[in-house]
Design a protein around this motif. Structure first.
Motif, PDB file in Angstrom:
ATOM      1  N   ALA A 114       2.179 -13.702   2.065  1.00 17.29           N
ATOM      2  CA  ALA A 114       2.430 -12.271   2.257  1.00 17.29           C
ATOM      3  C   ALA A 114       3.472 -12.098   3.351  1.00 17.29           C
ATOM      4  O   ALA A 114       3.890 -13.063   4.004  1.00 17.29           O
ATOM      5  CB  ALA A 114       1.136 -11.551   2.637  1.00 17.29           C
ATOM      6  N   ASP A 116       4.391  -9.040   6.526  1.00 18.92           N
ATOM      7  CA  ASP A 116       3.902  -7.839   7.208  1.00 18.92           C
ATOM      8  C   ASP A 116       4.974  -7.216   8.095  1.00 18.92           C
ATOM      9  O   ASP A 116       5.316  -7.765   9.143  1.00 18.92           O
ATOM     10  CB  ASP A 116       2.676  -8.197   8.058  1.00 18.92           C
ATOM     11  CG  ASP A 116       1.423  -8.358   7.222  1.00 18.92           C
ATOM     12  OD1 ASP A 116       0.991  -7.359   6.630  1.00 18.92           O
ATOM     13  OD2 ASP A 116       0.879  -9.478   7.151  1.00 18.92           O
ATOM     14  N   ARG A 148      -5.774   1.226   3.795  1.00 21.34           N
ATOM     15  CA  ARG A 148      -5.843   0.505   2.521  1.00 21.34           C
ATOM     16  C   ARG A 148      -6.836   1.171   1.579  1.00 21.34           C
ATOM     17  O   ARG A 148      -7.972   1.449   1.964  1.00 21.34           O
ATOM     18  CB  ARG A 148      -6.254  -0.950   2.771  1.00 21.34           C
ATOM     19  CG  ARG A 148      -5.203  -1.761   3.500  1.00 21.34           C
ATOM     20  CD  ARG A 148      -5.714  -3.179   3.725  1.00 21.34           C
ATOM     21  NE  ARG A 148      -5.927  -3.868   2.465  1.00 21.34           N
ATOM     22  CZ  ARG A 148      -5.029  -4.672   1.900  1.00 21.34           C
ATOM     23  NH1 ARG A 148      -3.875  -4.897   2.486  1.00 21.34           N
ATOM     24  NH2 ARG A 148      -5.295  -5.261   0.752  1.00 21.34           N
ATOM     25  N   ILE A 156      -1.399  -3.065   8.642  1.00 18.80           N
ATOM     26  CA  ILE A 156       0.064  -3.110   8.569  1.00 18.80           C
ATOM     27  C   ILE A 156       0.417  -2.970   7.079  1.00 18.80           C
ATOM     28  O   ILE A 156      -0.293  -3.531   6.237  1.00 18.80           O
ATOM     29  CB  ILE A 156       0.568  -4.458   9.139  1.00 18.80           C
ATOM     30  CG1 ILE A 156       0.118  -4.628  10.596  1.00 18.80           C
ATOM     31  CG2 ILE A 156       2.098  -4.545   9.039  1.00 18.80           C
ATOM     32  CD1 ILE A 156       0.248  -6.059  11.103  1.00 18.80           C
ATOM     33  N   GLY A 158       1.701  -4.379   4.653  1.00 17.85           N
ATOM     34  CA  GLY A 158       2.213  -5.648   4.141  1.00 17.85           C
ATOM     35  C   GLY A 158       1.860  -5.870   2.692  1.00 17.85           C
ATOM     36  O   GLY A 158       1.117  -5.093   2.098  1.00 17.85           O
ATOM     37  N   GLY A 159       2.372  -6.941   2.141  1.00 20.57           N
ATOM     38  CA  GLY A 159       2.042  -7.257   0.761  1.00 20.57           C
ATOM     39  C   GLY A 159       2.460  -8.659   0.394  1.00 20.57           C
ATOM     40  O   GLY A 159       3.074  -9.382   1.180  1.00 20.57           O
ATOM     41  N   MET A 160       2.121  -9.022  -0.812  1.00 24.71           N
ATOM     42  CA  MET A 160       2.359 -10.371  -1.309  1.00 24.71           C
ATOM     43  C   MET A 160       3.841 -10.615  -1.610  1.00 24.71           C
ATOM     44  O   MET A 160       4.523  -9.737  -2.142  1.00 24.71           O
ATOM     45  CB  MET A 160       1.602 -10.573  -2.625  1.00 24.71           C
ATOM     46  CG  MET A 160       0.126 -10.288  -2.527  1.00 24.71           C
ATOM     47  SD  MET A 160      -0.702 -11.590  -1.626  1.00 24.71           S
ATOM     48  CE  MET A 160      -2.408 -11.105  -1.880  1.00 24.71           C
ATOM     49  N   VAL A 212      -3.923 -16.020   7.800  1.00 28.18           N
ATOM     50  CA  VAL A 212      -4.498 -14.698   8.073  1.00 28.18           C
ATOM     51  C   VAL A 212      -6.002 -14.781   7.853  1.00 28.18           C
ATOM     52  O   VAL A 212      -6.451 -15.307   6.818  1.00 28.18           O
ATOM     53  CB  VAL A 212      -3.932 -13.612   7.119  1.00 28.18           C
ATOM     54  CG1 VAL A 212      -4.458 -12.237   7.514  1.00 28.18           C
ATOM     55  CG2 VAL A 212      -2.412 -13.616   7.087  1.00 28.18           C
ATOM     56  N   ASP A 214      -8.341 -13.220   6.433  1.00 31.87           N
ATOM     57  CA  ASP A 214      -8.454 -12.150   5.434  1.00 31.87           C
ATOM     58  C   ASP A 214      -9.819 -12.236   4.759  1.00 31.87           C
ATOM     59  O   ASP A 214     -10.281 -13.346   4.457  1.00 31.87           O
ATOM     60  CB  ASP A 214      -7.321 -12.331   4.407  1.00 31.87           C
ATOM     61  CG  ASP A 214      -7.181 -11.167   3.452  1.00 31.87           C
ATOM     62  OD1 ASP A 214      -6.132 -10.488   3.506  1.00 31.87           O
ATOM     63  OD2 ASP A 214      -8.093 -10.933   2.618  1.00 31.87           O
ATOM     64  N   ARG A 216     -10.639 -11.829   1.864  1.00 26.25           N
ATOM     65  CA  ARG A 216     -10.572 -12.360   0.494  1.00 26.25           C
ATOM     66  C   ARG A 216     -10.482 -13.883   0.448  1.00 26.25           C
ATOM     67  O   ARG A 216     -10.555 -14.475  -0.629  1.00 26.25           O
ATOM     68  CB  ARG A 216      -9.359 -11.758  -0.226  1.00 26.25           C
ATOM     69  CG  ARG A 216      -9.466 -10.263  -0.416  1.00 26.25           C
ATOM     70  CD  ARG A 216      -8.157  -9.661  -0.883  1.00 26.25           C
ATOM     71  NE  ARG A 216      -7.130  -9.723   0.152  1.00 26.25           N
ATOM     72  CZ  ARG A 216      -5.957  -9.106   0.071  1.00 26.25           C
ATOM     73  NH1 ARG A 216      -5.673  -8.384  -0.987  1.00 26.25           N
ATOM     74  NH2 ARG A 216      -5.086  -9.211   1.061  1.00 26.25           N
ATOM     75  N   MET A 223      -4.925 -16.431   2.541  1.00 24.72           N
ATOM     76  CA  MET A 223      -3.721 -15.655   2.834  1.00 24.72           C
ATOM     77  C   MET A 223      -2.974 -16.272   4.011  1.00 24.72           C
ATOM     78  O   MET A 223      -3.577 -16.709   4.983  1.00 24.72           O
ATOM     79  CB  MET A 223      -4.086 -14.202   3.199  1.00 24.72           C
ATOM     80  CG  MET A 223      -4.702 -13.393   2.074  1.00 24.72           C
ATOM     81  SD  MET A 223      -3.571 -13.114   0.695  1.00 24.72           S
ATOM     82  CE  MET A 223      -2.152 -12.418   1.529  1.00 24.72           C
ATOM     83  N   ASP A 248      -0.845   0.771  -2.856  1.00 22.53           N
ATOM     84  CA  ASP A 248      -2.224   0.509  -2.422  1.00 22.53           C
ATOM     85  C   ASP A 248      -2.564   1.118  -1.056  1.00 22.53           C
ATOM     86  O   ASP A 248      -3.586   0.787  -0.459  1.00 22.53           O
ATOM     87  CB  ASP A 248      -2.567  -0.989  -2.490  1.00 22.53           C
ATOM     88  CG  ASP A 248      -1.489  -1.900  -1.911  1.00 22.53           C
ATOM     89  OD1 ASP A 248      -0.555  -1.372  -1.271  1.00 22.53           O
ATOM     90  OD2 ASP A 248      -1.577  -3.117  -2.100  1.00 22.53           O
ATOM     91  N   PHE A 264      -7.486  -4.165   9.596  1.00 19.52           N
ATOM     92  CA  PHE A 264      -7.774  -5.083   8.492  1.00 19.52           C
ATOM     93  C   PHE A 264      -7.399  -6.526   8.868  1.00 19.52           C
ATOM     94  O   PHE A 264      -6.422  -6.763   9.581  1.00 19.52           O
ATOM     95  CB  PHE A 264      -6.952  -4.628   7.280  1.00 19.52           C
ATOM     96  CG  PHE A 264      -7.052  -5.511   6.087  1.00 19.52           C
ATOM     97  CD1 PHE A 264      -8.214  -5.549   5.328  1.00 19.52           C
ATOM     98  CD2 PHE A 264      -5.987  -6.300   5.695  1.00 19.52           C
ATOM     99  CE1 PHE A 264      -8.303  -6.361   4.204  1.00 19.52           C
ATOM    100  CE2 PHE A 264      -6.069  -7.115   4.569  1.00 19.52           C
ATOM    101  CZ  PHE A 264      -7.234  -7.142   3.835  1.00 19.52           C
ATOM    102  N   HIS A 267      -4.903  -8.419  11.683  1.00 16.87           N
ATOM    103  CA  HIS A 267      -3.720  -7.659  12.049  1.00 16.87           C
ATOM    104  C   HIS A 267      -3.660  -7.273  13.529  1.00 16.87           C
ATOM    105  O   HIS A 267      -2.573  -7.151  14.089  1.00 16.87           O
ATOM    106  CB  HIS A 267      -3.593  -6.409  11.156  1.00 16.87           C
ATOM    107  CG  HIS A 267      -3.141  -6.723   9.758  1.00 16.87           C
ATOM    108  ND1 HIS A 267      -2.822  -5.782   8.826  1.00 16.87           N
ATOM    109  CD2 HIS A 267      -2.947  -7.925   9.132  1.00 16.87           C
ATOM    110  CE1 HIS A 267      -2.457  -6.361   7.688  1.00 16.87           C
ATOM    111  NE2 HIS A 267      -2.545  -7.661   7.851  1.00 16.87           N
TER     112      HIS A 267
HETATM  113  C1  RP5 Z   1      -3.108  -9.634   4.525  1.00 15.37           C
HETATM  114  O1  RP5 Z   1      -3.092  -9.043   3.249  1.00 15.37           O
HETATM  115  C2  RP5 Z   1      -1.650  -9.786   4.896  1.00 15.37           C
HETATM  116  O2  RP5 Z   1      -1.511  -9.818   6.302  1.00 15.37           O
HETATM  117  C3  RP5 Z   1      -0.998  -8.581   4.241  1.00 15.37           C
HETATM  118  O3  RP5 Z   1      -1.014  -7.464   5.114  1.00 15.37           O
HETATM  119  C4  RP5 Z   1      -1.915  -8.261   3.058  1.00 15.37           C
HETATM  120  C5  RP5 Z   1      -1.280  -8.564   1.723  1.00 15.37           C
HETATM  121  O4  RP5 Z   1      -2.170  -8.263   0.683  1.00 15.37           O
HETATM  122  P1  RP5 Z   1      -2.103  -6.907  -0.135  1.00 15.37           P
HETATM  123  O5  RP5 Z   1      -1.756  -5.786   0.830  1.00 15.37           O
HETATM  124  O6  RP5 Z   1      -1.025  -7.071  -1.166  1.00 15.37           O
HETATM  125  O7  RP5 Z   1      -3.469  -6.731  -0.726  1.00 15.37           O
HETATM  126  O8  RP5 Z   1      -3.763 -10.861   4.500  1.00 15.37           O
END
Ligand code: RP5
Ligand code: MG
Ligand code: MG
Length: 282
Positions: A114, A116, A148, A156, A158-160, A212, A214, A216, A223, A248, A264, A267
């Motif tokens: 990802a 950020d 989110r 933040i 952010g995304g993939m 991260v 995360d 998930r 992540m 999202d 989240f 971060h």
């Molecule tokens: C976190 O998930 C990363 O730091 C980034 O902010 C985010 C990316 O995932 P999605 O936002 O696409 O679900 O681990």
């Protein structure tokens, strides 16, 4: 390496699935733990095989993947050193046990990359004067945070990293989508957004790259990110942008930075690095 915490939270996101409990002293793989019985879980939407997901790699007829390498358009290298281990052909989380095997919600085996964008400005009062925290006597920073939709947590925007995409493109694209709603803009508006974001994102400073924590993450999928700070020191560029939540993100706003923030994943720790870098209140 700091112990992951959110990656061990009992109930897995968007499910009723419960992880096998992993106490702090059993996180590291180097600690022998024969009683460890992680629960196996991959979300059905990942198993359905969308473009962003890998196929199953366990069992016969499993395709070979180039782990710890760049595999075609997919970066399977970790930011963490040394290379992650691949016992029985399955990547192993470099930060230790999570109580779950499989991929959970994540598409890739091993690192899921990802980016950020951490966009900041100084907080100003009604007269435009920079605000100083009375206790630390340091200037207060603000960053652009999104709420989110998946968890309701502030984060933040952010995304993939998409297949074949460079991180600098991901940073701009995700910021445009989540904080400026570029996906719902007309082609003309989108051009304007891309231009403004491109201008602002010319000068970024990397503040973090790596794992991260995360919610998930699993034992086999996790992540990783590159967090980059774009600071508007004068308050005249981004400071003036109109923000619209999109994709999202359910909401977006400038948020004061301080050690009391709850965000989240991990971060907060990226934000702290920005506060230190700019000698701001924390
Ligand atoms: C976190 O998930 C990363 O730091 C980034 O902010 C985010 C990316 O995932 P999605 O936002 O696409 O679900 O681990
Ligand atoms: Mg996104
Ligand atoms: Mg996102």
């Amino acid at each position: 390496l700091p112990l992951h915490v959110k990656a061990r939270k009992e109930t897995y996101p968007n499910s009723d699935v419960k992880r096998f409990p992993v106490p702090d002293d059993k996180v590291q793989w180097s600690v022998d733990w024969p009683e460890y019985k992680p629960v196996e879980f991959t979300n059905p939407k990942v198993l359905a095989g969308p473009v962003w997901a890998d196929p199953e790699i366990r069992g016969p007829n499993a395709p070979k993947m180039k782990f710890n390498r760049v595999d075609g358009k997919i970066n399977r290298r970790s930011h963490m050193k040394p290379d992650y281990e691949i016992p029985d052909g399955v990547p192993r989380n470099p930060c230790g046990r999570t109580g779950m095997t499989g991929r959970g919600e994540l598409g890739k085996w091993g690192p899921n990359h990802a980016a950020d964008p951490l966009v900041t400005r100084w907080k100003r009062d009604a007269q435009g004067k920079e605000v100083v925290n009375p206790v630390t006597k340091k200037k207060v920073l603000q960053f652009i945070a999104i709420c989110r939709k998946d968890s309701g947590a502030w984060a933040i925007p952010g995304g993939m990293v998409d297949a074949g995409e460079t991180v600098s493109v991901t940073l701009r694209r995700e910021f445009g989508e989540e904080a400026m709603n570029s996906l719902d803009a007309t082609p003309k508006e989108r051009k304007k957004i891309e231009k403004a974001v491109g201008e602002l994102f010319k000068h970024g400073i990397e503040v973090y790259r790596g794992y991260v924590d995360d919610p998930r993450n699993t034992d086999n999928s996790w992540m990783e990110t590159i967090a980059v700070n774009f600071h508007d020191g004068t308050g005249n560029s981004v400071g003036k942008f109109a923000l619209y939540a999109g994709d999202d993100a359910g909401a977006v706003q400038w948020t004061d930075i301080g050690s009391d923030l709850t965000l989240f994943a991990s971060h907060e720790s990226f934000i702290e690095k920005v506060a230190i870098r700019l000698d701001a209140h924390w």
